[in-house]
Every structure is written in C-alpha cells, then in structure tokens.
Design an enzyme around this catalytic site. Sequence first.
Site, PDB file in Angstrom:
ATOM      1  N   GLY A 186      -7.288   1.199   9.638  1.00 30.09           N
ATOM      2  CA  GLY A 186      -5.960   1.522   9.091  1.00 30.09           C
ATOM      3  C   GLY A 186      -5.274   0.331   8.459  1.00 30.09           C
ATOM      4  N   ALA A 187      -6.060  -0.562   7.839  1.00 29.39           N
ATOM      5  CA  ALA A 187      -5.463  -1.764   7.236  1.00 29.39           C
ATOM      6  C   ALA A 187      -4.975  -1.513   5.811  1.00 29.39           C
ATOM      7  CB  ALA A 187      -6.464  -2.916   7.257  1.00 29.39           C
TER       8      ALA A 187
ATOM      9  N   GLY B  26       0.940   0.110   5.868  1.00 29.88           N
ATOM     10  CA  GLY B  26       1.872  -0.095   6.980  1.00 29.88           C
ATOM     11  C   GLY B  26       1.561  -1.239   7.925  1.00 29.88           C
ATOM     12  N   ILE B  27       1.586  -0.928   9.208  1.00 29.37           N
ATOM     13  CA  ILE B  27       1.427  -1.913  10.278  1.00 29.37           C
ATOM     14  C   ILE B  27       0.063  -2.602  10.185  1.00 29.37           C
ATOM     15  CG2 ILE B  27       1.296  -2.139  12.801  1.00 29.37           C
ATOM     16  CD1 ILE B  27       3.141   0.456  12.859  1.00 29.37           C
ATOM     17  N   GLY B  28      -0.961  -1.823   9.838  1.00 33.56           N
ATOM     18  CA  GLY B  28      -2.326  -2.362   9.767  1.00 33.56           C
ATOM     19  C   GLY B  28      -2.470  -3.442   8.710  1.00 33.56           C
TER      20      GLY B  28
ATOM     21  N   SER C 158       1.787   4.884  21.190  1.00 33.25           N
ATOM     22  CA  SER C 158       3.186   5.118  20.813  1.00 33.25           C
ATOM     23  C   SER C 158       3.989   5.568  22.027  1.00 33.25           C
ATOM     24  CB  SER C 158       3.249   6.214  19.752  1.00 33.25           C
ATOM     25  OG  SER C 158       4.584   6.644  19.577  1.00 33.25           O
TER      26      SER C 158
ATOM     27  N   TYR D  41       0.580  15.024  18.136  1.00 31.17           N
ATOM     28  CA  TYR D  41       0.669  13.564  17.934  1.00 31.17           C
ATOM     29  C   TYR D  41       0.868  12.862  19.287  1.00 31.17           C
ATOM     30  CZ  TYR D  41       2.286   9.005  16.342  1.00 31.17           C
ATOM     31  OH  TYR D  41       2.442   7.644  16.152  1.00 31.17           O
TER      32      TYR D  41
HETATM   33  N1  LIG Z   1       5.333   3.874  12.164  1.00 28.37           N
HETATM   34  C1  LIG Z   1       5.767   4.038  13.410  1.00 28.37           C
HETATM   35  O1  LIG Z   1       7.007   4.146  13.680  1.00 28.37           O
HETATM   36  C2  LIG Z   1       4.801   4.112  14.537  1.00 28.37           C
HETATM   37  C3  LIG Z   1       5.308   4.275  15.848  1.00 28.37           C
HETATM   38  C4  LIG Z   1       4.406   4.339  16.913  1.00 28.37           C
HETATM   39  C5  LIG Z   1       3.044   4.233  16.670  1.00 28.37           C
HETATM   40  N2  LIG Z   1       2.558   4.097  15.386  1.00 28.37           N
HETATM   41  C6  LIG Z   1       1.118   3.992  15.183  1.00 28.37           C
HETATM   42  O2  LIG Z   1       0.826   2.885  14.354  1.00 28.37           O
HETATM   43  C7  LIG Z   1      -0.451   3.096  13.731  1.00 28.37           C
HETATM   44  C8  LIG Z   1      -0.382   2.697  12.266  1.00 28.37           C
HETATM   45  O3  LIG Z   1       0.445   3.623  11.594  1.00 28.37           O
HETATM   46  P1  LIG Z   1       1.463   3.235  10.428  1.00 28.37           P
HETATM   47  O4  LIG Z   1       2.816   3.508  10.933  1.00 28.37           O
HETATM   48  O5  LIG Z   1       1.142   1.902   9.872  1.00 28.37           O
HETATM   49  O6  LIG Z   1       1.120   4.413   9.377  1.00 28.37           O
HETATM   50  P2  LIG Z   1       0.517   4.411   7.908  1.00 28.37           P
HETATM   51  O7  LIG Z   1       1.282   3.479   7.022  1.00 28.37           O
HETATM   52  O8  LIG Z   1       0.466   5.851   7.519  1.00 28.37           O
HETATM   53  O9  LIG Z   1      -0.960   3.835   8.084  1.00 28.37           O
HETATM   54  C9  LIG Z   1      -1.975   4.614   8.661  1.00 28.37           C
HETATM   55  C10 LIG Z   1      -3.318   4.001   8.372  1.00 28.37           C
HETATM   56  O10 LIG Z   1      -4.335   4.820   8.973  1.00 28.37           O
HETATM   57  C11 LIG Z   1      -5.335   5.113   7.990  1.00 28.37           C
HETATM   58  N3  LIG Z   1      -6.003   6.401   8.216  1.00 28.37           N
HETATM   59  C12 LIG Z   1      -5.433   7.621   8.299  1.00 28.37           C
HETATM   60  N4  LIG Z   1      -6.381   8.570   8.403  1.00 28.37           N
HETATM   61  C13 LIG Z   1      -7.578   7.923   8.389  1.00 28.37           C
HETATM   62  C14 LIG Z   1      -8.918   8.355   8.451  1.00 28.37           C
HETATM   63  N5  LIG Z   1      -9.254   9.654   8.519  1.00 28.37           N
HETATM   64  N6  LIG Z   1      -9.901   7.425   8.418  1.00 28.37           N
HETATM   65  C15 LIG Z   1      -9.604   6.105   8.302  1.00 28.37           C
HETATM   66  N7  LIG Z   1      -8.343   5.627   8.225  1.00 28.37           N
HETATM   67  C16 LIG Z   1      -7.353   6.539   8.265  1.00 28.37           C
HETATM   68  C17 LIG Z   1      -4.542   5.150   6.693  1.00 28.37           C
HETATM   69  O11 LIG Z   1      -5.451   5.086   5.589  1.00 28.37           O
HETATM   70  P3  LIG Z   1      -4.972   5.522   4.094  1.00 28.37           P
HETATM   71  O12 LIG Z   1      -4.278   4.325   3.531  1.00 28.37           O
HETATM   72  O13 LIG Z   1      -6.259   5.852   3.426  1.00 28.37           O
HETATM   73  O14 LIG Z   1      -4.046   6.693   4.253  1.00 28.37           O
HETATM   74  C18 LIG Z   1      -3.647   3.946   6.871  1.00 28.37           C
HETATM   75  O15 LIG Z   1      -4.358   2.754   6.588  1.00 28.37           O
HETATM   76  C19 LIG Z   1      -0.806   4.556  13.989  1.00 28.37           C
HETATM   77  O16 LIG Z   1      -1.755   4.627  15.024  1.00 28.37           O
HETATM   78  C20 LIG Z   1       0.501   5.170  14.457  1.00 28.37           C
HETATM   79  O17 LIG Z   1       0.312   6.275  15.314  1.00 28.37           O
HETATM   80  C21 LIG Z   1       3.415   4.019  14.329  1.00 28.37           C
END
Ligand SMILES: NC(=O)c1ccc[n+]([C@@H]2O[C@H](COP(=O)([O-])OP(=O)(O)OC[C@H]3O[C@@H](n4cnc5c(N)ncnc54)[C@H](OP(=O)(O)O)[C@@H]3O)[C@@H](O)[C@H]2O)c1
Length: 293
Positions: free
Chosen positions: A12-13, A16-18, A141, A166
């Site tokens: 997930g790099a 966002g966070i990644g 989360s 989720y």
């Molecule tokens: N944002 C928050 O407030 C929050 C709060 C609690 C926990 N989290 C957790 O933080 C983590 C990162 O999320 P984020 O907030 O940074 O969201 P994000 O910006 O949507 O990033 C999600 C990442 O996961 C990748 N991904 C999604 N489906 C995939 C698949 N089938 N195969 C491979 N990669 C896939 C995406 O790839 P693409 O670029 O190709 O879409 C993207 O790189 C998640 O586990 C989320 O549950 C986030």
Amino acid sequence: MVLDGKNVVITGATSGIGTEAAIEIARMNPCLVLPVRNMGKGEQVKKQIIAESGNPSVYLMKCDLASFDSIRDFAREYKKRFSGLHLLINNAGIWEYKRGETEDGIERTFGVNHLGPFLLTNLLLDEIRGGAPARIINVSSEAHRYTVMKFNDPEGRKKFSSFKAYAQSKLANILFTRHLAQMLMDDDVTVNCMHPGFVATHLFDKIAPFLVTVLGLFMKTPRQGAETIVYLALSPEIDGNTGGYYVNKKIKKPSRTALDNKAARKLWELSCDYTGVFTAMPDLSYDSHKVKP
Ligand SMILES: NC(=O)c1ccc[n+]([C@@H]2O[C@H](COP(=O)([O-])OP(=O)(O)OC[C@H]3O[C@@H](n4cnc5c(N)ncnc54)[C@H](OP(=O)(O)O)[C@@H]3O)[C@@H](O)[C@H]2O)c1
C-alpha cells in the site's frame, strides 16, 4: 533497527500513509520492495520516494492483495530476486461501501485487509526468519473496537454492513498479530500492530467521498499518520517487544475481543483454510506482551 542494506517490504505504498512511511524508511538506506497492484501508479510513487529519500534502491513488484495467485507469484518472485526479509509492513487496506468479492470469490474487505496479508506474510516467513532480527508491522485501526469476529458469517454473506466489515478486518489484523507474535517468539522476529489516527487519505473515497474535504483540517496528514509505523520500524525500544497494539507511538490496550486467545486461534485456523496455508498449531501461551518497563 538499523536498515542500511537490509530488505524491506511495504504494501500500500502507492497512496496515503504507505507512501509517507516508505519515504521515511527509504531514508534509512534499505533495499525497499513495494508490492503494488497498479504498476503505472507505482512508477510515479517510486520516483517520488527516490527523489525525497535520496535512496535509489526502490523496486516495484506486481501484487494484487485481492488475488491469492498474484500474492503467490509475488512471493515466488521475491524469493528469486532477494535474500532475507528484515521488515514487512502490511499497510494496504480498503473500506468499501458495497459488498464486493476478490478474484477468489471472497468478500473484498476481509480478503484484502486480512486474508491477503495473512497469505503474504506466511509465504514470506522463511525469508523473515532468515533475516532475523526482523520486524513485522500490521496496520490496524481503532475501528476494531466496534465489532467481534463473526465466525458464522465472516464474509457478510447473510448480512453485510460496510462499517462492520471494515471493523472486523481491522480486528482480524490484531488477532493475527497476537497469534503470529507468539509463533515467532523464539525466532527473534517481533510482530506489532498499530492505529495511525484519523488520517486524510483516499481510504474514505468509496464510503464518504467528501469526508476529507469537510473534515480535512481536523484529520492527521498522511505524514503524521505514518509516524507510529516509522517508530515501530526503527525504534530500538521495540527490540524484543512483540504482540503489541500501538497508538501515537505508545502501547494501548485493544478491545477485549482483540485479546481473546480462542478467537485468535480460531481466526488463524479459518485463515489457513481460506488460503491453503499450513502451519503447525502448537499450544501457544499468548504471553506475548513483553513490554519494557
Ligand atoms: N486513513 C485513516 O484514517 C486510517 C485510520 C485507521 C487505519 N487506517 C489504515 O491505514 C492503512 C493505509 O490506508 P490509507 O489511509 O493510507 O488509505 P489509502 O490512501 O487508500 O491507501 C491504501 C493503499 O492500499 C493499496 N491497496 C488497496 N487495495 C489493494 C489491493 N487489492 N492490492 C494491493 N494494494 C492495495 C492502495 O493501492 P492503490 O493506490 O492501487 O489504490 C493504496 O496504496 C489501511 O490499512 C487502513 O485501514 C487508515
């Protein structure tokens, strides 16, 4: 942990966070391997990571966590190209409004957020043990507090709720962490999980597209969201500390259900059935919180 010349995998790099975690960790000079589902998007982010970190050792490899075949192909290719794995960060995640299914016919949230990382981690375990001392970090989360594991209907086939799906997948991340930490206790591999905070990313695009626009000012930036991941990856304080759940770089007690040993074991067995992974199931004692005083 010193990462100079070591191998790191971050899922997930591409967003966002990644992305932010990858940039910070790349600054420590490891060989950074990024499993991505969209190679075009990956190329852009790879350029950004190299430019911002100054580390040219960034490698993209195709991996769709919604496909067991794709995960197996990634693991096979990784083993051919790299030797040992010192840090694995299972960060990729989704939150979807409508019930969908993975390539293997499994509800997508459960598949991508839990079963995908479960399979990926298990397929890389020999590399991780070979790379010890090593660390595994699972991104969970606080949403995990709002449900229990629905073992009679984990995929929401009878009744689907986007939020519960989720929340359950994030609870699964903690139970997975707990069981794996215990399994790897004697291998010099720590396994911890964390909550990044309420972060302005694309995570909410499919459930509440206006959320970040409306609440953005009250949310963490992705860079702030990555801080606890980077802490768990690099801090010497984590040496020997395994099985923990961290928020804002501090250990925090997760929900009672997330500490349920029977649920952790049952989920492990269920996940093995789904993914075809075989692991011996020793009688684990789950005394995995070895937090320094
Ligand atoms: N944002 C928050 O407030 C929050 C709060 C609690 C926990 N989290 C957790 O933080 C983590 C990162 O999320 P984020 O907030 O940074 O969201 P994000 O910006 O949507 O990033 C999600 C990442 O996961 C990748 N991904 C999604 N489906 C995939 C698949 N089938 N195969 C491979 N990669 C896939 C995406 O790839 P693409 O670029 O190709 O879409 C993207 O790189 C998640 O586990 C989320 O549950 C986030």
